[in-house]
Design a protein around this motif. Sequence first.
Motif, PDB file in Angstrom:
ATOM      1  N   PRO A 108       0.838  -1.205   0.000  1.00  0.00           N
ATOM      2  CA  PRO A 108       0.000   0.000   0.000  1.00  0.00           C
ATOM      3  C   PRO A 108       0.870   1.252   0.000  1.00  0.00           C
ATOM      4  N   ARG A 109       0.413   2.291  -0.638  1.00  0.00           N
ATOM      5  CA  ARG A 109       1.223   3.498  -0.808  1.00  0.00           C
ATOM      6  C   ARG A 109       1.836   4.016   0.502  1.00  0.00           C
ATOM      7  N   PRO A 110       1.096   4.045   1.620  1.00  0.00           N
ATOM      8  CA  PRO A 110       1.722   4.568   2.848  1.00  0.00           C
ATOM      9  C   PRO A 110       2.909   3.743   3.340  1.00  0.00           C
ATOM     10  N   LEU A 111       2.969   2.464   2.941  1.00  0.00           N
ATOM     11  CA  LEU A 111       4.053   1.599   3.421  1.00  0.00           C
ATOM     12  C   LEU A 111       5.235   1.510   2.462  1.00  0.00           C
ATOM     13  N   ARG A 112       5.122   2.075   1.279  1.00  0.00           N
ATOM     14  CA  ARG A 112       6.194   1.930   0.296  1.00  0.00           C
ATOM     15  C   ARG A 112       7.537   2.490   0.750  1.00  0.00           C
ATOM     16  N   PRO A 113       7.588   3.552   1.569  1.00  0.00           N
ATOM     17  CA  PRO A 113       8.908   3.995   2.054  1.00  0.00           C
ATOM     18  C   PRO A 113       9.621   2.940   2.906  1.00  0.00           C
ATOM     19  N   LEU A 114       8.886   1.940   3.413  1.00  0.00           N
ATOM     20  CA  LEU A 114       9.483   0.910   4.255  1.00  0.00           C
ATOM     21  C   LEU A 114      10.052  -0.260   3.461  1.00  0.00           C
ATOM     22  N   ALA A 115       9.726  -0.339   2.170  1.00  0.00           N
ATOM     23  CA  ALA A 115      10.229  -1.488   1.396  1.00  0.00           C
ATOM     24  C   ALA A 115      10.095  -1.220  -0.090  1.00  0.00           C
ATOM     25  N   ARG A 116      11.228  -0.957  -0.718  1.00  0.00           N
ATOM     26  CA  ARG A 116      11.280  -0.808  -2.172  1.00  0.00           C
ATOM     27  C   ARG A 116      12.431  -1.652  -2.703  1.00  0.00           C
ATOM     28  N   PHE A 117      12.196  -2.296  -3.839  1.00  0.00           N
ATOM     29  CA  PHE A 117      13.228  -3.103  -4.488  1.00  0.00           C
ATOM     30  C   PHE A 117      13.525  -2.464  -5.839  1.00  0.00           C
ATOM     31  N   GLU A 118      14.775  -2.029  -6.032  1.00  0.00           N
ATOM     32  CA  GLU A 118      15.120  -1.280  -7.233  1.00  0.00           C
ATOM     33  C   GLU A 118      16.336  -1.885  -7.924  1.00  0.00           C
ATOM     34  N   ALA A 119      16.298  -1.845  -9.261  1.00  0.00           N
ATOM     35  CA  ALA A 119      17.370  -2.442 -10.055  1.00  0.00           C
ATOM     36  C   ALA A 119      18.713  -1.770  -9.802  1.00  0.00           C
ATOM     37  N   ARG A 120      18.729  -0.496  -9.467  1.00  0.00           N
ATOM     38  CA  ARG A 120      20.006   0.213  -9.260  1.00  0.00           C
ATOM     39  C   ARG A 120      20.792  -0.326  -8.068  1.00  0.00           C
ATOM     40  N   ASP A 121      20.130  -1.105  -7.216  1.00  0.00           N
ATOM     41  CA  ASP A 121      20.782  -1.603  -6.012  1.00  0.00           C
ATOM     42  C   ASP A 121      21.448  -2.963  -6.200  1.00  0.00           C
ATOM     43  N   HIS A 122      21.392  -3.515  -7.417  1.00  0.00           N
ATOM     44  CA  HIS A 122      21.918  -4.859  -7.630  1.00  0.00           C
ATOM     45  C   HIS A 122      22.656  -4.960  -8.961  1.00  0.00           C
ATOM     46  N   PHE A 123      23.605  -5.873  -9.005  1.00  0.00           N
ATOM     47  CA  PHE A 123      24.434  -6.113 -10.188  1.00  0.00           C
ATOM     48  C   PHE A 123      25.094  -4.801 -10.622  1.00  0.00           C
ATOM     49  N   GLY A 124      25.068  -4.451 -11.888  1.00  0.00           N
ATOM     50  CA  GLY A 124      25.725  -3.212 -12.295  1.00  0.00           C
ATOM     51  C   GLY A 124      24.902  -1.974 -12.025  1.00  0.00           C
ATOM     52  N   GLY A 125      23.627  -2.160 -11.689  1.00  0.00           N
ATOM     53  CA  GLY A 125      22.768  -1.029 -11.385  1.00  0.00           C
ATOM     54  C   GLY A 125      22.124  -0.379 -12.587  1.00  0.00           C
TER      55      GLY A 125
END
Length: 255
Positions: free
Chosen positions: A45-62
């Motif tokens: 849910p939108r209010p909880l998104r600051p607590l858990a995001r998974f982003e491609a820039r954080d893994h492998f070459g980014g």
Amino acid sequence: MSPAPAEPRLYLADIRHVRSGGSRYRLRHRTYLWLVDLDRLPRLPRPLRPLARFEARDHFGGGAPSIRAGLDAFLAARGAGLPPGSRVLMLAHARVFGHVFNPLTVYWCHGPDGSLRQVVAEVHNTYGERHCYLLPPESAREDGGGPEVAPVPKEFYVSPFLGVEGAYLMRLPEPGERLALTVRLAGGTDGARLTATVRGERRPAGARGLLRAALRRPWSTAAVSVGIRFHGVRLWLRGLPVRPRPRHVPQEGLK
């Protein structure tokens, strides 16, 4: 038939490092980790998104369009690409309030028939550098279950107090109700040996479960970064020599 997508899971984790040999030192850190299907990342849910995001820039070459695309490029560059219909589970920290640091991310790669094809251990250091180790399915056996897994040469500078020598023995079984990972490093030039363990218990990963975990371990990703630096200062004050950091060359296939 492709394996069914896995539901996300949370693990309250206890991480311990024991250094022996040249200089003895112990540390302990408590946090929580996510186990997620790379093709079905959690939608909070939108209010909880600051607590858990998974982003491609954080893994492998980014630079890949998704975490799965980054993994696929890494595997393809080593002739270990996954066929269509494969499923990958990832154990990692998520971004919390815009910050994340993953000393170790583990990927369990399953073929279309559900069998484990390979395991990838992605290591990050505090200098913003990354390195991945491609491991055989045998590395996913329980610690003590069956013959010892073949050692993997260390290729990446992680700690300023350990050089790029020695080899890892990794036991990275896929988590179920419990999480139990073990990584051992031996063979450093100063005789140092390091054993890192990650132990944890499964918890519900819904909104209520996430809120409980976040309240028990506030801003867990920032706490990891602060803890690493705190223990680094303590080791330096104890007179442990700093090993020179070699120039990092990104691996082939990291996008």
